[in-house]
Write a protein that holds these residues in place. Structure first.
Motif, PDB file in Angstrom:
ATOM      1  N   ALA A  13       0.737  -1.348  -0.076  1.00  0.00           N
ATOM      2  CA  ALA A  13      -0.060  -0.005  -0.171  1.00  0.00           C
ATOM      3  C   ALA A  13       0.753   1.197  -0.063  1.00  0.00           C
ATOM      4  CB  ALA A  13      -0.992   0.114   1.107  1.00  0.00           C
ATOM      5  N   ILE A  14       2.050   1.312   0.860  1.00  0.00           N
ATOM      6  CA  ILE A  14       2.792   2.576   0.944  1.00  0.00           C
ATOM      7  C   ILE A  14       3.477   2.777  -0.400  1.00  0.00           C
ATOM      8  CG2 ILE A  14       4.898   3.360   1.868  1.00  0.00           C
ATOM      9  CD1 ILE A  14       3.917   1.776   4.432  1.00  0.00           C
ATOM     10  N   GLY A  15       3.872   1.441  -1.126  1.00  0.00           N
ATOM     11  CA  GLY A  15       4.620   1.536  -2.400  1.00  0.00           C
ATOM     12  C   GLY A  15       3.756   2.142  -3.304  1.00  0.00           C
ATOM     13  N   LYS A  16       2.318   1.740  -3.290  1.00  0.00           N
ATOM     14  CA  LYS A  16       1.400   2.063  -4.497  1.00  0.00           C
ATOM     15  C   LYS A  16       1.378   3.547  -4.217  1.00  0.00           C
ATOM     16  CE  LYS A  16      -1.077  -2.273  -5.269  1.00  0.00           C
ATOM     17  NZ  LYS A  16      -1.929  -2.984  -5.074  1.00  0.00           N
ATOM     18  N   SER A  17       1.206   3.855  -3.170  1.00  0.00           N
ATOM     19  CA  SER A  17       0.824   5.247  -2.756  1.00  0.00           C
ATOM     20  C   SER A  17       1.938   6.356  -3.223  1.00  0.00           C
ATOM     21  CB  SER A  17       0.440   5.730  -1.124  1.00  0.00           C
ATOM     22  OG  SER A  17      -0.576   5.143  -0.859  1.00  0.00           O
ATOM     23  N   LEU A  18       3.267   5.909  -2.922  1.00  0.00           N
ATOM     24  CA  LEU A  18       4.460   6.632  -3.162  1.00  0.00           C
ATOM     25  C   LEU A  18       4.711   6.684  -4.746  1.00  0.00           C
ATOM     26  CD1 LEU A  18       7.136   5.345  -0.636  1.00  0.00           C
ATOM     27  CD2 LEU A  18       6.322   7.551  -0.805  1.00  0.00           C
ATOM     28  N   LYS A  19       4.375   5.555  -5.461  1.00  0.00           N
ATOM     29  CA  LYS A  19       4.222   5.655  -6.750  1.00  0.00           C
ATOM     30  C   LYS A  19       3.290   6.473  -7.620  1.00  0.00           C
ATOM     31  CE  LYS A  19       4.123   2.550 -11.035  1.00  0.00           C
ATOM     32  NZ  LYS A  19       4.034   3.678 -11.853  1.00  0.00           N
ATOM     33  N   ALA A  20       2.050   6.183  -7.097  1.00  0.00           N
ATOM     34  CA  ALA A  20       1.098   7.384  -7.694  1.00  0.00           C
ATOM     35  C   ALA A  20       1.464   8.892  -7.453  1.00  0.00           C
ATOM     36  CB  ALA A  20      -0.179   7.190  -6.792  1.00  0.00           C
ATOM     37  N   HIS A  21       2.098   8.993  -6.273  1.00  0.00           N
ATOM     38  CA  HIS A  21       2.507  10.572  -5.921  1.00  0.00           C
ATOM     39  C   HIS A  21       3.658  10.782  -6.717  1.00  0.00           C
ATOM     40  CE1 HIS A  21       3.204  14.267  -3.710  1.00  0.00           C
ATOM     41  NE2 HIS A  21       4.529  13.844  -3.514  1.00  0.00           N
ATOM     42  N   TYR A  22       4.567  10.026  -7.176  1.00  0.00           N
ATOM     43  CA  TYR A  22       5.864  10.087  -7.933  1.00  0.00           C
ATOM     44  C   TYR A  22       5.426  10.405  -9.526  1.00  0.00           C
ATOM     45  CZ  TYR A  22      10.015   9.602 -10.552  1.00  0.00           C
ATOM     46  OH  TYR A  22      11.215   9.720 -11.447  1.00  0.00           O
ATOM     47  N   ASP A  23       4.268   9.720  -9.816  1.00  0.00           N
ATOM     48  CA  ASP A  23       3.677   9.929 -11.126  1.00  0.00           C
ATOM     49  C   ASP A  23       3.155  11.001 -11.353  1.00  0.00           C
ATOM     50  OD1 ASP A  23       4.694   7.214 -11.989  1.00  0.00           O
ATOM     51  OD2 ASP A  23       2.820   6.197 -11.598  1.00  0.00           O
ATOM     52  N   ASP A  24       2.429  11.637 -10.443  1.00  0.00           N
ATOM     53  CA  ASP A  24       2.097  12.906 -10.298  1.00  0.00           C
ATOM     54  C   ASP A  24       2.870  14.018 -10.694  1.00  0.00           C
ATOM     55  OD1 ASP A  24      -0.573  11.815 -10.305  1.00  0.00           O
ATOM     56  OD2 ASP A  24      -1.015  12.233  -8.118  1.00  0.00           O
ATOM     57  N   LEU A  25       3.886  13.687  -9.840  1.00  0.00           N
ATOM     58  CA  LEU A  25       5.078  14.828  -9.993  1.00  0.00           C
ATOM     59  C   LEU A  25       5.640  14.942 -11.134  1.00  0.00           C
ATOM     60  CD1 LEU A  25       6.755  14.500  -6.433  1.00  0.00           C
ATOM     61  CD2 LEU A  25       5.458  16.354  -7.318  1.00  0.00           C
ATOM     62  N   ILE A  26       5.945  13.773 -11.897  1.00  0.00           N
ATOM     63  CA  ILE A  26       6.475  13.591 -13.035  1.00  0.00           C
ATOM     64  C   ILE A  26       5.633  14.390 -14.213  1.00  0.00           C
ATOM     65  CG2 ILE A  26       7.341  11.966 -14.873  1.00  0.00           C
ATOM     66  CD1 ILE A  26       9.122  12.356 -12.576  1.00  0.00           C
ATOM     67  N   ALA A  28       3.381  16.671 -13.866  1.00  0.00           N
ATOM     68  CA  ALA A  28       3.233  18.112 -13.634  1.00  0.00           C
ATOM     69  C   ALA A  28       4.117  18.994 -14.659  1.00  0.00           C
ATOM     70  CB  ALA A  28       3.372  18.515 -12.175  1.00  0.00           C
ATOM     71  N   PRO A  29       3.604  20.063 -14.752  1.00  0.00           N
ATOM     72  CA  PRO A  29       4.385  20.895 -15.897  1.00  0.00           C
ATOM     73  C   PRO A  29       5.467  21.473 -15.106  1.00  0.00           C
ATOM     74  CG  PRO A  29       2.188  21.985 -15.408  1.00  0.00           C
ATOM     75  CD  PRO A  29       1.964  20.574 -14.772  1.00  0.00           C
ATOM     76  N   VAL A  30       6.490  21.961 -15.734  1.00  0.00           N
ATOM     77  CA  VAL A  30       7.626  22.805 -15.089  1.00  0.00           C
ATOM     78  C   VAL A  30       6.974  23.962 -15.023  1.00  0.00           C
ATOM     79  CG1 VAL A  30      10.102  23.370 -15.292  1.00  0.00           C
ATOM     80  CG2 VAL A  30       9.452  21.228 -16.184  1.00  0.00           C
ATOM     81  N   PRO A  31       7.428  24.627 -13.745  1.00  0.00           N
ATOM     82  CA  PRO A  31       6.834  25.961 -13.580  1.00  0.00           C
ATOM     83  C   PRO A  31       7.857  26.902 -14.235  1.00  0.00           C
ATOM     84  CG  PRO A  31       7.231  24.960 -11.468  1.00  0.00           C
ATOM     85  CD  PRO A  31       7.607  24.159 -12.590  1.00  0.00           C
ATOM     86  N   ASP A  32       6.972  28.075 -14.929  1.00  0.00           N
ATOM     87  CA  ASP A  32       7.745  29.135 -15.668  1.00  0.00           C
ATOM     88  C   ASP A  32       9.046  29.680 -15.328  1.00  0.00           C
ATOM     89  OD1 ASP A  32       5.677  28.727 -17.778  1.00  0.00           O
ATOM     90  OD2 ASP A  32       4.661  30.288 -17.194  1.00  0.00           O
ATOM     91  N   ARG A  33       8.687  29.839 -14.053  1.00  0.00           N
ATOM     92  CA  ARG A  33       9.873  30.630 -13.452  1.00  0.00           C
ATOM     93  C   ARG A  33      11.348  29.684 -13.356  1.00  0.00           C
ATOM     94  NH1 ARG A  33      13.304  34.351 -12.613  1.00  0.00           N
ATOM     95  NH2 ARG A  33      14.303  34.723 -10.472  1.00  0.00           N
TER      96      ARG A  33
END
Length: 50
Positions: A13-26, A28-33
């Protein structure tokens, strides 16, 4: 030191949660700044390298 052993289901469960969070981060668009800062750094490196 006492070693803590987690149940296999909890580890999964922890592994799945971490993978889902990491996938969301990857995805995400790179901020303009950040893009501006990278471009400035690249330009400075070009100037300094000449």
């Amino acid at each position: 030191m006492t070693e803590i052993v987690l149940d296999q289901r909890i580890q999964e469960a922890i592994g799945k949660s971490l993978k889902a969070h990491y996938d969301d981060l990857i995805k995400a668009p790179v901020p303009d700044r950040f893009l501006v800062l990278l471009a400035e750094l690249e330009a400075k490196e070009r100037r300094d390298g000449q």
